[in-house]
Design a protein around this motif. Sequence first.
Motif, PDB file in Angstrom:
ATOM      1  N   GLY A 162      53.144  39.657  16.605  1.00 41.53           N
ATOM      2  CA  GLY A 162      51.800  39.625  16.045  1.00 41.53           C
ATOM      3  C   GLY A 162      51.738  39.488  14.536  1.00 41.53           C
ATOM      4  O   GLY A 162      50.668  39.549  13.948  1.00 41.53           O
ATOM      5  N   ASN A 163      52.878  39.301  13.886  1.00 42.07           N
ATOM      6  CA  ASN A 163      52.898  39.095  12.434  1.00 42.07           C
ATOM      7  C   ASN A 163      52.563  37.645  12.104  1.00 42.07           C
ATOM      8  O   ASN A 163      52.895  36.738  12.856  1.00 42.07           O
ATOM      9  CB  ASN A 163      54.269  39.440  11.858  1.00 42.07           C
ATOM     10  N   THR A 164      51.914  37.451  10.981  1.00 39.67           N
ATOM     11  CA  THR A 164      51.570  36.102  10.521  1.00 39.67           C
ATOM     12  C   THR A 164      52.255  35.836   9.195  1.00 39.67           C
ATOM     13  O   THR A 164      52.052  36.568   8.223  1.00 39.67           O
ATOM     14  CB  THR A 164      50.048  35.954  10.349  1.00 39.67           C
ATOM     15  N   TYR A 165      53.079  34.797   9.166  1.00 38.87           N
ATOM     16  CA  TYR A 165      53.764  34.363   7.952  1.00 38.87           C
ATOM     17  C   TYR A 165      53.134  33.060   7.485  1.00 38.87           C
ATOM     18  O   TYR A 165      52.855  32.174   8.297  1.00 38.87           O
ATOM     19  CB  TYR A 165      55.252  34.112   8.213  1.00 38.87           C
ATOM     20  N   TYR A 166      52.922  32.944   6.190  1.00 39.02           N
ATOM     21  CA  TYR A 166      52.436  31.716   5.580  1.00 39.02           C
ATOM     22  C   TYR A 166      53.625  31.092   4.852  1.00 39.02           C
ATOM     23  O   TYR A 166      54.305  31.771   4.085  1.00 39.02           O
ATOM     24  CB  TYR A 166      51.304  32.016   4.595  1.00 39.02           C
ATOM     25  N   PHE A 167      53.853  29.813   5.089  1.00 35.59           N
ATOM     26  CA  PHE A 167      55.023  29.150   4.516  1.00 35.59           C
ATOM     27  C   PHE A 167      54.645  28.019   3.576  1.00 35.59           C
ATOM     28  O   PHE A 167      53.634  27.328   3.775  1.00 35.59           O
ATOM     29  CB  PHE A 167      55.916  28.577   5.627  1.00 35.59           C
ATOM     30  N   LEU A 168      55.482  27.857   2.573  1.00 34.11           N
ATOM     31  CA  LEU A 168      55.503  26.673   1.726  1.00 34.11           C
ATOM     32  C   LEU A 168      56.890  26.089   1.935  1.00 34.11           C
ATOM     33  O   LEU A 168      57.861  26.555   1.358  1.00 34.11           O
ATOM     34  CB  LEU A 168      55.280  27.041   0.254  1.00 34.11           C
ATOM     35  N   TYR A 169      56.954  25.143   2.833  1.00 38.85           N
ATOM     36  CA  TYR A 169      58.223  24.539   3.247  1.00 38.85           C
ATOM     37  C   TYR A 169      59.126  25.623   3.835  1.00 38.85           C
ATOM     38  O   TYR A 169      58.786  26.149   4.892  1.00 38.85           O
ATOM     39  CB  TYR A 169      58.854  23.754   2.100  1.00 38.85           C
ATOM     40  N   ASP A 170      60.210  26.013   3.176  1.00 32.91           N
ATOM     41  CA  ASP A 170      61.108  27.030   3.738  1.00 32.91           C
ATOM     42  C   ASP A 170      60.888  28.422   3.135  1.00 32.91           C
ATOM     43  O   ASP A 170      61.528  29.377   3.537  1.00 32.91           O
ATOM     44  CB  ASP A 170      62.568  26.617   3.554  1.00 32.91           C
ATOM     45  N   GLN A 171      59.983  28.563   2.194  1.00 28.06           N
ATOM     46  CA  GLN A 171      59.679  29.856   1.573  1.00 28.06           C
ATOM     47  C   GLN A 171      58.385  30.396   2.188  1.00 28.06           C
ATOM     48  O   GLN A 171      57.386  29.692   2.242  1.00 28.06           O
ATOM     49  CB  GLN A 171      59.492  29.715   0.062  1.00 28.06           C
ATOM     50  N   GLY A 172      58.428  31.670   2.638  1.00 30.45           N
ATOM     51  CA  GLY A 172      57.257  32.229   3.281  1.00 30.45           C
ATOM     52  C   GLY A 172      56.900  33.606   2.766  1.00 30.45           C
ATOM     53  O   GLY A 172      57.672  34.242   2.048  1.00 30.45           O
ATOM     54  N   TYR A 173      55.723  34.073   3.157  1.00 29.16           N
ATOM     55  CA  TYR A 173      55.273  35.406   2.788  1.00 29.16           C
ATOM     56  C   TYR A 173      54.389  35.970   3.893  1.00 29.16           C
ATOM     57  O   TYR A 173      53.756  35.233   4.646  1.00 29.16           O
ATOM     58  CB  TYR A 173      54.539  35.412   1.447  1.00 29.16           C
ATOM     59  N   MET A 174      54.407  37.297   4.001  1.00 25.81           N
ATOM     60  CA  MET A 174      53.593  38.005   4.986  1.00 25.81           C
ATOM     61  C   MET A 174      52.964  39.207   4.296  1.00 25.81           C
ATOM     62  O   MET A 174      53.625  39.922   3.542  1.00 25.81           O
ATOM     63  CB  MET A 174      54.465  38.479   6.147  1.00 25.81           C
ATOM     64  N   LEU A 175      51.694  39.436   4.557  1.00 22.55           N
ATOM     65  CA  LEU A 175      50.978  40.565   3.974  1.00 22.55           C
ATOM     66  C   LEU A 175      51.474  41.864   4.584  1.00 22.55           C
ATOM     67  O   LEU A 175      51.570  41.998   5.801  1.00 22.55           O
ATOM     68  CB  LEU A 175      49.473  40.418   4.207  1.00 22.55           C
ATOM     69  N   LEU A 176      51.809  42.813   3.720  1.00 17.40           N
ATOM     70  CA  LEU A 176      52.179  44.169   4.136  1.00 17.40           C
ATOM     71  C   LEU A 176      51.042  45.109   3.738  1.00 17.40           C
ATOM     72  O   LEU A 176      49.967  44.665   3.331  1.00 17.40           O
ATOM     73  CB  LEU A 176      53.484  44.591   3.443  1.00 17.40           C
ATOM     74  N   ASP A 177      51.277  46.391   3.801  1.00 16.36           N
ATOM     75  CA  ASP A 177      50.273  47.369   3.373  1.00 16.36           C
ATOM     76  C   ASP A 177      50.183  47.434   1.854  1.00 16.36           C
ATOM     77  O   ASP A 177      51.117  47.071   1.146  1.00 16.36           O
ATOM     78  CB  ASP A 177      50.632  48.757   3.911  1.00 16.36           C
ATOM     79  N   ASN A 178      49.057  47.915   1.369  1.00 14.71           N
ATOM     80  CA  ASN A 178      48.845  48.177  -0.065  1.00 14.71           C
ATOM     81  C   ASN A 178      49.011  46.953  -0.954  1.00 14.71           C
ATOM     82  O   ASN A 178      49.563  47.035  -2.041  1.00 14.71           O
ATOM     83  CB  ASN A 178      49.773  49.295  -0.550  1.00 14.71           C
ATOM     84  N   ASP A 179      48.545  45.808  -0.510  1.00 18.39           N
ATOM     85  CA  ASP A 179      48.597  44.559  -1.292  1.00 18.39           C
ATOM     86  C   ASP A 179      50.010  44.152  -1.698  1.00 18.39           C
ATOM     87  O   ASP A 179      50.219  43.592  -2.775  1.00 18.39           O
ATOM     88  CB  ASP A 179      47.707  44.662  -2.531  1.00 18.39           C
ATOM     89  N   PHE A 180      50.979  44.432  -0.856  1.00 17.44           N
ATOM     90  CA  PHE A 180      52.334  43.943  -1.068  1.00 17.44           C
ATOM     91  C   PHE A 180      52.622  42.849  -0.057  1.00 17.44           C
ATOM     92  O   PHE A 180      52.026  42.802   1.022  1.00 17.44           O
ATOM     93  CB  PHE A 180      53.367  45.072  -0.920  1.00 17.44           C
TER      94      PHE A 180
END
Length: 116
Positions: free
Chosen positions: A90-108
């Motif tokens: 159920g996690n959502t990762y946003y990618f820019l080509y091979d680099q990605g990010y996922m929202l964690l708690d507390n705006d991290f």
Amino acid sequence: MNKTCLECSEKIVGREDKKFCSDGCRNAYNNKINKDSTNYMRNINNKLRKNYRILCDLNIDGKSKASRAKLMSKGFDFDFFTNILNTKTGNTYYFLYDQGYMLLDNDFYMLVKKDI
């Protein structure tokens, strides 16, 4: 059989499968073909490149954390990414080509690098 350069139409001398008379003509031709056709496209591509560079700079080890404030202070624009990965957990990762990010708690954000 007389072949002419695709860029300048000069006669080509040499190998049978040559398409250009020189490296300069080959470069000029490919630059014309591959350039962004509109300012809109160019602006979006620039934003994607900038976001990618920021993620690369902050994610040297392939997995790290960064705050939203840190990303935004470097000019990261969360509206521009190349694809979304929804995991089975159920996690959502946003990618820019091979680099990605996922929202964690507390705006991290968890920064990751996809193995290609």
